[in-house]
Design a protein around this motif. Structure first.
Motif, PDB file in Angstrom:
ATOM      1  N   THR A 173       0.845  -1.207   0.000  1.00 27.25           N
ATOM      2  CA  THR A 173       0.000   0.000   0.000  1.00 27.25           C
ATOM      3  C   THR A 173       0.881   1.259   0.000  1.00 27.25           C
ATOM      4  N   GLY A 174       1.181   1.774   1.164  1.00 31.57           N
ATOM      5  CA  GLY A 174       1.930   3.024   1.266  1.00 31.57           C
ATOM      6  C   GLY A 174       3.310   2.971   0.647  1.00 31.57           C
ATOM      7  N   THR A 175       4.024   1.862   0.821  1.00 34.19           N
ATOM      8  CA  THR A 175       5.367   1.757   0.264  1.00 34.19           C
ATOM      9  C   THR A 175       5.305   1.743  -1.263  1.00 34.19           C
ATOM     10  N   ASN A 176       4.376   0.990  -1.831  1.00 37.18           N
ATOM     11  CA  ASN A 176       4.227   0.991  -3.289  1.00 37.18           C
ATOM     12  C   ASN A 176       3.862   2.383  -3.797  1.00 37.18           C
ATOM     13  N   ALA A 177       3.069   3.118  -3.029  1.00 39.73           N
ATOM     14  CA  ALA A 177       2.702   4.484  -3.425  1.00 39.73           C
ATOM     15  C   ALA A 177       3.937   5.379  -3.475  1.00 39.73           C
ATOM     16  N   GLU A 178       4.866   5.193  -2.547  1.00 41.70           N
ATOM     17  CA  GLU A 178       6.114   5.962  -2.571  1.00 41.70           C
ATOM     18  C   GLU A 178       6.882   5.700  -3.858  1.00 41.70           C
ATOM     19  N   LEU A 179       6.948   4.451  -4.269  1.00 40.55           N
ATOM     20  CA  LEU A 179       7.645   4.113  -5.504  1.00 40.55           C
ATOM     21  C   LEU A 179       6.932   4.727  -6.701  1.00 40.55           C
ATOM     22  N   LEU A 180       5.620   4.620  -6.739  1.00 37.99           N
ATOM     23  CA  LEU A 180       4.855   5.186  -7.841  1.00 37.99           C
ATOM     24  C   LEU A 180       5.070   6.696  -7.941  1.00 37.99           C
ATOM     25  N   ALA A 181       5.221   7.359  -6.822  1.00 34.28           N
ATOM     26  CA  ALA A 181       5.430   8.806  -6.819  1.00 34.28           C
ATOM     27  C   ALA A 181       6.719   9.194  -7.546  1.00 34.28           C
ATOM     28  N   LEU A 182       7.679   8.269  -7.633  1.00 37.23           N
ATOM     29  CA  LEU A 182       8.922   8.557  -8.350  1.00 37.23           C
ATOM     30  C   LEU A 182       8.698   8.750  -9.842  1.00 37.23           C
ATOM     31  N   SER A 183       7.536   8.349 -10.351  1.00 43.35           N
ATOM     32  CA  SER A 183       7.271   8.491 -11.783  1.00 43.35           C
ATOM     33  C   SER A 183       6.925   9.919 -12.168  1.00 43.35           C
ATOM     34  N   GLY A 184       6.838  10.814 -11.189  1.00 46.97           N
ATOM     35  CA  GLY A 184       6.626  12.234 -11.473  1.00 46.97           C
ATOM     36  C   GLY A 184       5.412  12.499 -12.330  1.00 46.97           C
ATOM     37  N   LYS A 185       5.629  13.231 -13.417  1.00 46.91           N
ATOM     38  CA  LYS A 185       4.515  13.615 -14.294  1.00 46.91           C
ATOM     39  C   LYS A 185       3.874  12.413 -14.988  1.00 46.91           C
ATOM     40  N   ARG A 186       4.550  11.281 -15.006  1.00 46.08           N
ATOM     41  CA  ARG A 186       3.973  10.080 -15.623  1.00 46.08           C
ATOM     42  C   ARG A 186       3.013   9.369 -14.681  1.00 46.08           C
ATOM     43  N   ASN A 187       2.985   9.770 -13.432  1.00 47.42           N
ATOM     44  CA  ASN A 187       2.085   9.167 -12.459  1.00 47.42           C
ATOM     45  C   ASN A 187       0.647   9.384 -12.930  1.00 47.42           C
ATOM     46  N   PRO A 188      -0.104   8.321 -13.188  1.00 41.30           N
ATOM     47  CA  PRO A 188      -1.461   8.474 -13.713  1.00 41.30           C
ATOM     48  C   PRO A 188      -2.499   8.860 -12.661  1.00 41.30           C
ATOM     49  N   TYR A 189      -2.077   8.985 -11.404  1.00 44.27           N
ATOM     50  CA  TYR A 189      -3.035   9.251 -10.342  1.00 44.27           C
ATOM     51  C   TYR A 189      -2.855  10.665  -9.799  1.00 44.27           C
ATOM     52  N   PRO A 190      -3.873  11.504  -9.934  1.00 43.92           N
ATOM     53  CA  PRO A 190      -3.771  12.849  -9.364  1.00 43.92           C
ATOM     54  C   PRO A 190      -3.901  12.779  -7.842  1.00 43.92           C
ATOM     55  N   GLY A 191      -3.169  13.572  -7.143  1.00 45.86           N
ATOM     56  CA  GLY A 191      -3.272  13.607  -5.688  1.00 45.86           C
ATOM     57  C   GLY A 191      -2.316  12.651  -5.013  1.00 45.86           C
ATOM     58  N   LYS A 192      -2.326  12.699  -3.691  1.00 43.07           N
ATOM     59  CA  LYS A 192      -1.438  11.855  -2.888  1.00 43.07           C
ATOM     60  C   LYS A 192      -1.941  10.420  -2.859  1.00 43.07           C
ATOM     61  N   LEU A 193      -0.985   9.518  -2.826  1.00 39.71           N
ATOM     62  CA  LEU A 193      -1.299   8.092  -2.735  1.00 39.71           C
ATOM     63  C   LEU A 193      -0.642   7.512  -1.494  1.00 39.71           C
ATOM     64  N   GLY A 194      -1.180   6.411  -1.015  1.00 39.76           N
ATOM     65  CA  GLY A 194      -0.548   5.674   0.070  1.00 39.76           C
ATOM     66  C   GLY A 194      -0.812   6.220   1.458  1.00 39.76           C
ATOM     67  N   VAL A 195      -1.694   7.185   1.558  1.00 38.85           N
ATOM     68  CA  VAL A 195      -2.031   7.760   2.861  1.00 38.85           C
ATOM     69  C   VAL A 195      -3.548   7.897   2.961  1.00 38.85           C
ATOM     70  N   VAL A 196      -4.034   7.934   4.169  1.00 34.90           N
ATOM     71  CA  VAL A 196      -5.449   8.193   4.403  1.00 34.90           C
ATOM     72  C   VAL A 196      -5.530   9.578   5.020  1.00 34.90           C
ATOM     73  N   GLU A 197      -5.825  10.550   4.181  1.00 34.69           N
ATOM     74  CA  GLU A 197      -5.969  11.933   4.636  1.00 34.69           C
ATOM     75  C   GLU A 197      -6.794  12.694   3.611  1.00 34.69           C
ATOM     76  N   GLN A 198      -7.306  13.833   4.009  1.00 30.24           N
ATOM     77  CA  GLN A 198      -8.151  14.635   3.125  1.00 30.24           C
ATOM     78  C   GLN A 198      -7.368  15.008   1.867  1.00 30.24           C
ATOM     79  N   GLY A 199      -8.021  14.858   0.718  1.00 31.32           N
ATOM     80  CA  GLY A 199      -7.412  15.199  -0.554  1.00 31.32           C
ATOM     81  C   GLY A 199      -6.593  14.075  -1.177  1.00 31.32           C
ATOM     82  N   ALA A 200      -6.371  13.008  -0.431  1.00 37.54           N
ATOM     83  CA  ALA A 200      -5.598  11.886  -0.976  1.00 37.54           C
ATOM     84  C   ALA A 200      -6.509  10.990  -1.801  1.00 37.54           C
ATOM     85  N   LEU A 201      -5.920  10.334  -2.788  1.00 42.19           N
ATOM     86  CA  LEU A 201      -6.659   9.387  -3.604  1.00 42.19           C
ATOM     87  C   LEU A 201      -6.498   8.026  -2.931  1.00 42.19           C
TER      88      LEU A 201
END
Length: 181
Positions: A122-150
């Protein structure tokens, strides 16, 4: 980069790669280099039938027989060297195996606690996905449960931290699946 053997892993790191897929045949020295350079490792606890379903005597089976012992060794080395490890799987190419992704994730507890395995997927994979920068297909934060996160959330009937096998049968044990926050 998809790399299995130490030489390929080293070449990828020298070229600036930040994540190694598989890496099952890495050795101690390569593991230390991965850790030193802060490179990610995306391991896969491949199910045994992916190997045993290959025809005996085939090139594919011979390669699988070479790689399979490396799976446990790679997980052990990743843990020993504290390598940032993601969880992945190639089983999406098999409908039958894809339906067993929860069980495949649960099998990571051969090397990690249930909490570590769940965090990895979950969260660890989201950290890796975040390294894809502009290629990240998911808008917003991943891997966390907080307001505004996907966030995708699962309500499990039971405690997967004490019984990781609950995730092996989602039809029975996932009470709610919430997608996209």
């Amino acid at each position: 980069a998809l790399a299995f053997i130490p030489a390929a892993i080293r070449r990828a790191i020298d070229a600036g790669v930040k994540s190694i897929e598989h890496g099952f045949l890495m050795d101690e020295a390569t593991s230390a280099l991965i850790a030193e350079k802060g490179v990610w490792l995306s391991l896969q606890p491949l199910p045994e039938e992916m190997r045993t379903n290959l025809p005996v005597g085939s090139v594919e089976r011979a390669k699988a027989d070479e790689v399979w012992p490396g799976i446990a060794r790679a997980y052990g080395l990743a843990k020993k060297y504290k390598i940032k490890t993601a969880w992945g799987t190639d089983v999406l190419f098999s409908r039958a195996l894809a339906q067993r992704q929860g069980a495949i994730l649960a099998s990571v507890t051969r090397w990690h606690t249930p909490a570590e395995a769940l965090a990895m997927a979950t969260g660890t994979n989201a950290e890796l996905l975040a390294l894809s920068g502009k290629r990240n297909p998911y808008p917003g934060k991943l891997g966390v449960v907080e307001q505004g996160a996907l966030a995708d959330l699962l309500l499990v009937d039971g405690d997967p931290l004490t019984n990781i096998e609950l995730i092996a049968d989602p039809a029975k044990n996932f009470v709610i699946i919430m997608k996209d926050g």
